[in-house]
Design a protein around this motif. Structure first.
Motif, PDB file in Angstrom:
ATOM      1  N   GLU A   1      11.623  -8.981  -9.780  1.00  0.00           N
ATOM      2  CA  GLU A   1      11.632  -8.571 -11.186  1.00  0.00           C
ATOM      3  C   GLU A   1      10.239  -8.164 -11.653  1.00  0.00           C
ATOM      4  N   TRP A   2      10.170  -7.015 -12.357  1.00  0.00           N
ATOM      5  CA  TRP A   2       8.924  -6.556 -12.961  1.00  0.00           C
ATOM      6  C   TRP A   2       8.702  -7.351 -14.242  1.00  0.00           C
ATOM      7  N   VAL A   3       7.530  -7.977 -14.356  1.00  0.00           N
ATOM      8  CA  VAL A   3       7.216  -8.797 -15.519  1.00  0.00           C
ATOM      9  C   VAL A   3       6.359  -7.967 -16.468  1.00  0.00           C
ATOM     10  N   MET A   4       6.979  -7.504 -17.556  1.00  0.00           N
ATOM     11  CA  MET A   4       6.293  -6.625 -18.507  1.00  0.00           C
ATOM     12  C   MET A   4       5.090  -7.307 -19.166  1.00  0.00           C
ATOM     13  N   GLU A   5       5.206  -8.596 -19.443  1.00  0.00           N
ATOM     14  CA  GLU A   5       4.152  -9.302 -20.171  1.00  0.00           C
ATOM     15  C   GLU A   5       2.807  -9.257 -19.464  1.00  0.00           C
ATOM     16  N   ASN A   6       2.812  -9.332 -18.133  1.00  0.00           N
ATOM     17  CA  ASN A   6       1.535  -9.287 -17.411  1.00  0.00           C
ATOM     18  C   ASN A   6       1.472  -8.132 -16.408  1.00  0.00           C
ATOM     19  N   SER A   7       2.385  -7.203 -16.515  1.00  0.00           N
ATOM     20  CA  SER A   7       2.406  -6.006 -15.656  1.00  0.00           C
ATOM     21  C   SER A   7       2.234  -6.352 -14.178  1.00  0.00           C
ATOM     22  N   SER A   8       3.136  -7.208 -13.702  1.00  0.00           N
ATOM     23  CA  SER A   8       3.075  -7.601 -12.299  1.00  0.00           C
ATOM     24  C   SER A   8       4.467  -7.944 -11.780  1.00  0.00           C
ATOM     25  N   MET A   9       4.498  -8.254 -10.507  1.00  0.00           N
ATOM     26  CA  MET A   9       5.732  -8.659  -9.852  1.00  0.00           C
ATOM     27  C   MET A   9       5.350  -9.529  -8.666  1.00  0.00           C
ATOM     28  N   ARG A  10       6.293 -10.333  -8.229  1.00  0.00           N
ATOM     29  CA  ARG A  10       6.020 -11.126  -7.025  1.00  0.00           C
ATOM     30  C   ARG A  10       6.125 -10.205  -5.813  1.00  0.00           C
ATOM     31  N   LEU A  11       5.393 -10.522  -4.765  1.00  0.00           N
ATOM     32  CA  LEU A  11       5.371  -9.669  -3.579  1.00  0.00           C
ATOM     33  C   LEU A  11       6.142 -10.269  -2.409  1.00  0.00           C
ATOM     34  N   ASP A  12       6.588 -11.524  -2.545  1.00  0.00           N
ATOM     35  CA  ASP A  12       7.352 -12.107  -1.447  1.00  0.00           C
ATOM     36  C   ASP A  12       8.670 -11.357  -1.306  1.00  0.00           C
ATOM     37  N   GLY A  13       9.048 -11.126  -0.078  1.00  0.00           N
ATOM     38  CA  GLY A  13      10.248 -10.341   0.201  1.00  0.00           C
ATOM     39  C   GLY A  13       9.930  -8.892   0.525  1.00  0.00           C
ATOM     40  N   LEU A  14       8.719  -8.446   0.180  1.00  0.00           N
ATOM     41  CA  LEU A  14       8.310  -7.082   0.523  1.00  0.00           C
ATOM     42  C   LEU A  14       7.786  -7.061   1.954  1.00  0.00           C
ATOM     43  N   PRO A  15       7.836  -5.907   2.603  1.00  0.00           N
ATOM     44  CA  PRO A  15       7.361  -5.829   3.990  1.00  0.00           C
ATOM     45  C   PRO A  15       5.882  -6.195   4.104  1.00  0.00           C
ATOM     46  N   GLU A  16       5.539  -6.912   5.171  1.00  0.00           N
ATOM     47  CA  GLU A  16       4.132  -7.211   5.431  1.00  0.00           C
ATOM     48  C   GLU A  16       3.382  -5.943   5.824  1.00  0.00           C
ATOM     49  N   ASP A  17       4.064  -5.056   6.549  1.00  0.00           N
ATOM     50  CA  ASP A  17       3.481  -3.769   6.931  1.00  0.00           C
ATOM     51  C   ASP A  17       3.489  -2.874   5.698  1.00  0.00           C
ATOM     52  N   LYS A  18       2.320  -2.605   5.167  1.00  0.00           N
ATOM     53  CA  LYS A  18       2.221  -1.859   3.916  1.00  0.00           C
ATOM     54  C   LYS A  18       2.446  -0.361   4.084  1.00  0.00           C
ATOM     55  N   ALA A  19       2.721   0.079   5.303  1.00  0.00           N
ATOM     56  CA  ALA A  19       3.049   1.488   5.546  1.00  0.00           C
ATOM     57  C   ALA A  19       4.553   1.738   5.502  1.00  0.00           C
ATOM     58  N   ILE A  20       5.354   0.673   5.504  1.00  0.00           N
ATOM     59  CA  ILE A  20       6.810   0.831   5.423  1.00  0.00           C
ATOM     60  C   ILE A  20       7.152   1.378   4.037  1.00  0.00           C
ATOM     61  N   PRO A  21       7.976   2.425   3.975  1.00  0.00           N
ATOM     62  CA  PRO A  21       8.324   3.011   2.676  1.00  0.00           C
ATOM     63  C   PRO A  21       9.080   2.033   1.781  1.00  0.00           C
ATOM     64  N   ILE A  22       8.716   2.042   0.511  1.00  0.00           N
ATOM     65  CA  ILE A  22       9.371   1.202  -0.491  1.00  0.00           C
ATOM     66  C   ILE A  22       9.945   2.113  -1.562  1.00  0.00           C
ATOM     67  N   VAL A  23      11.229   1.909  -1.880  1.00  0.00           N
ATOM     68  CA  VAL A  23      11.878   2.633  -2.970  1.00  0.00           C
ATOM     69  C   VAL A  23      12.123   1.629  -4.085  1.00  0.00           C
ATOM     70  N   LEU A  24      11.445   1.831  -5.200  1.00  0.00           N
ATOM     71  CA  LEU A  24      11.582   0.955  -6.358  1.00  0.00           C
ATOM     72  C   LEU A  24      12.641   1.503  -7.296  1.00  0.00           C
ATOM     73  N   HIS A  25      13.399   0.628  -7.916  1.00  0.00           N
ATOM     74  CA  HIS A  25      14.298   1.079  -8.974  1.00  0.00           C
ATOM     75  C   HIS A  25      14.443   0.001 -10.027  1.00  0.00           C
ATOM     76  N   CYS A  26      14.700   0.471 -11.233  1.00  0.00           N
ATOM     77  CA  CYS A  26      14.976  -0.412 -12.370  1.00  0.00           C
ATOM     78  C   CYS A  26      16.234   0.148 -13.018  1.00  0.00           C
ATOM     79  N   LEU A  27      16.227   0.400 -14.290  1.00  0.00           N
ATOM     80  CA  LEU A  27      17.390   0.997 -14.937  1.00  0.00           C
ATOM     81  C   LEU A  27      17.288   2.519 -14.931  1.00  0.00           C
ATOM     82  N   GLY A  28      16.096   3.026 -15.252  1.00  0.00           N
ATOM     83  CA  GLY A  28      15.924   4.475 -15.307  1.00  0.00           C
ATOM     84  C   GLY A  28      14.632   4.983 -14.695  1.00  0.00           C
TER      85      GLY A  28
END
Length: 162
Positions: free
Chosen positions: A98-125
């Motif tokens: 979840e994107w936390v609007m109050e501090n403009s951050s998110m947790r990173l656990d669960g994301l790939p350790e290899d930072k070259a792996i493509p990430i597709v982010l989505h929210c509502l729009g």
């Protein structure tokens, strides 16, 4: 006049909670948003309104998403809160950060350790995904795409299976 009302309605809907959007300037909304409301109703999504680019907010293209997804290596990340996920489509196998609007951050656990792996982010729009994209790029992730969300069905269908 109709385009101004449409711009105000859409800008109010897309406004980040941390920063108000100045509605006095028409430069916040692309010219495509000038279409009368009656002509856009029923086609769905922000793309139908021509609002994929509002005040620095932009999504990735269908072609970019298709290329990353077809590689089979992409990580899909859902930035929405639990209440949104309970009432809207959820991508099977997506990581929920979840994107936390109050501090403009998110947790990173669960994301790939290899930072070259493509990430597709989505929210509502795509507004939170725009912010999260910048955040992840600062964290060293090199291929981060904004996939919009259910309100951008022309993009959401590329990676959601919906």
């Amino acid at each position: 006049m109709r385009s101004v009302r449409l711009a105000r309605a859409c800008a109010a809907h897309l406004r980040p909670l941390s920063a108000p959007v100045a509605l006095a300037s028409r430069s916040l909304v692309t010219p495509a948003a000038a279409a009368p409301v009656a002509e856009t109703r029923g086609r769905g999504g922000l793309g139908a309104l021509g609002l994929l680019r509002v005040a620095g907010f932009s999504t990735s293209s269908k072609e970019e998403l298709r290329a990353v997804i077809s590689s089979g290596k992409a990580c899909i990340v859902d930035l929405r809160g639990d209440s949104e996920r309970a009432t809207q489509p959820v991508v099977v196998g997506a990581v929920h950060c979840e994107w936390v609007m109050e501090n403009s951050s998110m947790r990173l656990d669960g994301l790939p350790e290899d930072k070259a792996i493509p990430i597709v982010l989505h929210c509502l729009g795509g507004v939170r995904a725009t912010k999260a994209k910048a955040y992840l790029e600062k964290q060293g992730y090199t291929t981060v795409l904004n996939g919009g969300g259910p309100k951008t069905p022309e993009l959401f269908e590329e990676y959601s299976g919906c």
